[in-house]
Design a protein around this motif. Structure first.
Motif, PDB file in Angstrom:
ATOM      1  N   PHE A  84       5.719  14.034  -2.741  1.00  0.00           N
ATOM      2  CA  PHE A  84       4.430  13.853  -2.909  1.00  0.00           C
ATOM      3  C   PHE A  84       4.138  12.406  -3.510  1.00  0.00           C
ATOM      4  CE2 PHE A  84       4.582  18.443  -2.513  1.00  0.00           C
ATOM      5  CZ  PHE A  84       3.949  18.762  -1.578  1.00  0.00           C
ATOM      6  N   LYS A  85       5.327  11.568  -3.272  1.00  0.00           N
ATOM      7  CA  LYS A  85       4.991  10.220  -4.216  1.00  0.00           C
ATOM      8  C   LYS A  85       3.803   9.453  -3.876  1.00  0.00           C
ATOM      9  CE  LYS A  85       8.072   7.406  -1.263  1.00  0.00           C
ATOM     10  NZ  LYS A  85       9.199   6.786  -1.189  1.00  0.00           N
ATOM     11  N   ASP A  86       2.899   9.790  -2.656  1.00  0.00           N
ATOM     12  CA  ASP A  86       1.942   8.921  -2.217  1.00  0.00           C
ATOM     13  C   ASP A  86       0.715   9.420  -3.028  1.00  0.00           C
ATOM     14  OD1 ASP A  86       3.307   7.449  -0.334  1.00  0.00           O
ATOM     15  OD2 ASP A  86       2.685   8.613   1.294  1.00  0.00           O
ATOM     16  N   ILE A  90      -3.411   4.892  -6.630  1.00  0.00           N
ATOM     17  CA  ILE A  90      -4.431   4.936  -7.172  1.00  0.00           C
ATOM     18  C   ILE A  90      -5.673   5.636  -6.360  1.00  0.00           C
ATOM     19  CG2 ILE A  90      -6.359   3.622  -8.593  1.00  0.00           C
ATOM     20  CD1 ILE A  90      -4.186   1.623  -9.654  1.00  0.00           C
ATOM     21  N   GLU A  91      -5.679   5.285  -4.954  1.00  0.00           N
ATOM     22  CA  GLU A  91      -6.755   6.041  -4.188  1.00  0.00           C
ATOM     23  C   GLU A  91      -6.461   7.224  -4.268  1.00  0.00           C
ATOM     24  OE1 GLU A  91      -3.962   3.659  -1.271  1.00  0.00           O
ATOM     25  OE2 GLU A  91      -4.722   3.275  -3.344  1.00  0.00           O
ATOM     26  N   ASN A  92      -5.193   7.676  -4.052  1.00  0.00           N
ATOM     27  CA  ASN A  92      -4.893   9.240  -4.348  1.00  0.00           C
ATOM     28  C   ASN A  92      -5.076   9.904  -5.535  1.00  0.00           C
ATOM     29  OD1 ASN A  92      -4.621   9.028  -1.447  1.00  0.00           O
ATOM     30  ND2 ASN A  92      -2.318   8.643  -1.737  1.00  0.00           N
ATOM     31  N   PHE A 102      10.926  19.228 -10.452  1.00  0.00           N
ATOM     32  CA  PHE A 102       9.812  18.181 -10.559  1.00  0.00           C
ATOM     33  C   PHE A 102      10.012  17.206  -9.709  1.00  0.00           C
ATOM     34  CE2 PHE A 102       8.014  14.475 -12.479  1.00  0.00           C
ATOM     35  CZ  PHE A 102       6.699  14.897 -12.505  1.00  0.00           C
ATOM     36  N   LEU A 103      11.208  16.510  -9.855  1.00  0.00           N
ATOM     37  CA  LEU A 103      11.637  15.408  -9.032  1.00  0.00           C
ATOM     38  C   LEU A 103      11.670  15.612  -7.608  1.00  0.00           C
ATOM     39  CD1 LEU A 103      14.644  13.877 -11.188  1.00  0.00           C
ATOM     40  CD2 LEU A 103      12.231  12.983 -10.976  1.00  0.00           C
ATOM     41  N   THR A 104      12.050  16.644  -7.183  1.00  0.00           N
ATOM     42  CA  THR A 104      12.084  17.263  -5.780  1.00  0.00           C
ATOM     43  C   THR A 104      10.865  16.998  -5.344  1.00  0.00           C
ATOM     44  OG1 THR A 104      14.073  18.458  -5.889  1.00  0.00           O
ATOM     45  CG2 THR A 104      12.679  18.978  -4.064  1.00  0.00           C
ATOM     46  N   GLY A 118       0.748  -1.211   0.081  1.00  0.00           N
ATOM     47  CA  GLY A 118      -0.129  -0.187   0.138  1.00  0.00           C
ATOM     48  C   GLY A 118       0.897   1.411   0.185  1.00  0.00           C
ATOM     49  N   GLU A 119       2.121   1.253  -0.302  1.00  0.00           N
ATOM     50  CA  GLU A 119       2.924   2.409  -0.464  1.00  0.00           C
ATOM     51  C   GLU A 119       3.821   2.319  -1.696  1.00  0.00           C
ATOM     52  OE1 GLU A 119       5.207   2.862   3.101  1.00  0.00           O
ATOM     53  OE2 GLU A 119       3.701   2.525   4.443  1.00  0.00           O
ATOM     54  N   VAL A 120       3.903   3.350  -2.211  1.00  0.00           N
ATOM     55  CA  VAL A 120       4.854   3.763  -3.209  1.00  0.00           C
ATOM     56  C   VAL A 120       6.207   3.202  -2.836  1.00  0.00           C
ATOM     57  CG1 VAL A 120       5.718   5.229  -5.075  1.00  0.00           C
ATOM     58  CG2 VAL A 120       3.372   5.684  -4.380  1.00  0.00           C
ATOM     59  N   SER A 121       6.851   2.122  -3.643  1.00  0.00           N
ATOM     60  CA  SER A 121       8.161   1.536  -3.124  1.00  0.00           C
ATOM     61  C   SER A 121       9.088   2.171  -4.164  1.00  0.00           C
ATOM     62  CB  SER A 121       8.141   0.226  -3.046  1.00  0.00           C
ATOM     63  OG  SER A 121       7.818  -0.438  -4.232  1.00  0.00           O
ATOM     64  N   GLU A 122       8.612   2.320  -5.446  1.00  0.00           N
ATOM     65  CA  GLU A 122       9.535   2.946  -6.632  1.00  0.00           C
ATOM     66  C   GLU A 122       8.769   3.589  -7.571  1.00  0.00           C
ATOM     67  OE1 GLU A 122      12.056  -0.059  -8.331  1.00  0.00           O
ATOM     68  OE2 GLU A 122      11.753  -1.470  -6.643  1.00  0.00           O
ATOM     69  N   TYR A 123       9.280   4.344  -8.505  1.00  0.00           N
ATOM     70  CA  TYR A 123       8.743   4.875  -9.450  1.00  0.00           C
ATOM     71  C   TYR A 123      10.018   5.577 -10.440  1.00  0.00           C
ATOM     72  CZ  TYR A 123       9.920   9.465  -6.935  1.00  0.00           C
ATOM     73  OH  TYR A 123      10.783  10.365  -6.344  1.00  0.00           O
ATOM     74  N   MET A 124       9.767   5.628 -11.577  1.00  0.00           N
ATOM     75  CA  MET A 124      10.740   6.008 -12.672  1.00  0.00           C
ATOM     76  C   MET A 124       9.769   7.052 -13.834  1.00  0.00           C
ATOM     77  SD  MET A 124      13.168   3.938 -15.065  1.00  0.00           S
ATOM     78  CE  MET A 124      11.865   3.502 -16.600  1.00  0.00           C
TER      79      MET A 124
END
Length: 195
Positions: free
Chosen positions: A118-120, A124-126, A111-113, A82-88
């Motif tokens: 705010f990666k959460d 999808i619920e967000n 943008f990356l900063t 239930g947590e964003v563990s990675e993103y690219m």
């Protein structure tokens, strides 16, 4: 002289903030004021997603905003427990990350900063919560500008998946003389896979 400048600025501000009704009818509104929205279907799919309790998944998130192109992005997202563990980030401002010109690297780093903080928002619920905020903002705007506010929300839902695939919405404040009077935003959820 300064007094007259302040009076003129005040008059100009009041004129710009006045009602959308134009007495001389020289401005033709491109849309009928109001909100086109299937809120029931949106809320139903939001609820379906919540009821799945899927905690491990991956997908591609796309966001395009014609008003703020520095927010346009395509991101591969991996969610664990239930947590964003990675993103690219694959695209930024409609440019592949590997091809971002040096003149735009500062904006990309900013943008990356922001994204890291705010990666959460990529859960999808967000994503649904973000769209809900846009809808609430539209409902407030139509109350404030009933004669000249327009919003159109289009959703692409599938019976096979418990989430929306695409949300496209356009807003416009139809008043003569406005510059930057609206926006069009597209949000996509693609390549979804439950892990």
């Amino acid at each position: 002289m300064k007094k007259y400048s302040v009076l003129f600025a005040t008059f100009l501000f009041i004129t710009m903030c006045s009602s959308c009704v134009n007495d001389n009818n020289s401005y033709k509104k491109p849309y009928k004021p109001g909100i086109n929205l299937n809120e029931e279907a949106f809320q139903e799919h939001k609820k379906l997603w919540a009821e799945t309790s899927i905690k491990d998944y991956s997908y591609t998130y796309s966001y395009y905003n014609d008003l703020y192109p520095c927010e346009n992005c395509v991101i591969d997202v991996i969610v664990r427990n239930g947590e964003v563990s990675e993103y690219m980030v694959k695209e930024f401002d409609k440019t592949l990350v590997s091809e971002i010109p040096e003149s735009n690297l500062g904006a990309y780093e900013d943008f990356l900063t922001g994204l890291e903080r705010f990666k959460d928002s990529l859960l999808i619920e967000n994503v649904y919560s973000t769209i809900t905020k846009y809808i609430e903002e539209s409902l407030r705007d139509i109350e404030e500008y009933p004669d000249c506010y327009y919003a159109n929300y289009e959703f692409d839902f599938s019976e096979k998946s418990p989430f929306m695939h695409t949300c496209i919405f356009t807003t416009k404040l139809m008043q003569e003389g406005l510059v930057g009077d609206g926006a069009s935003i597209e949000i996509k959820i693609e390549n979804f896979r439950e892990d």
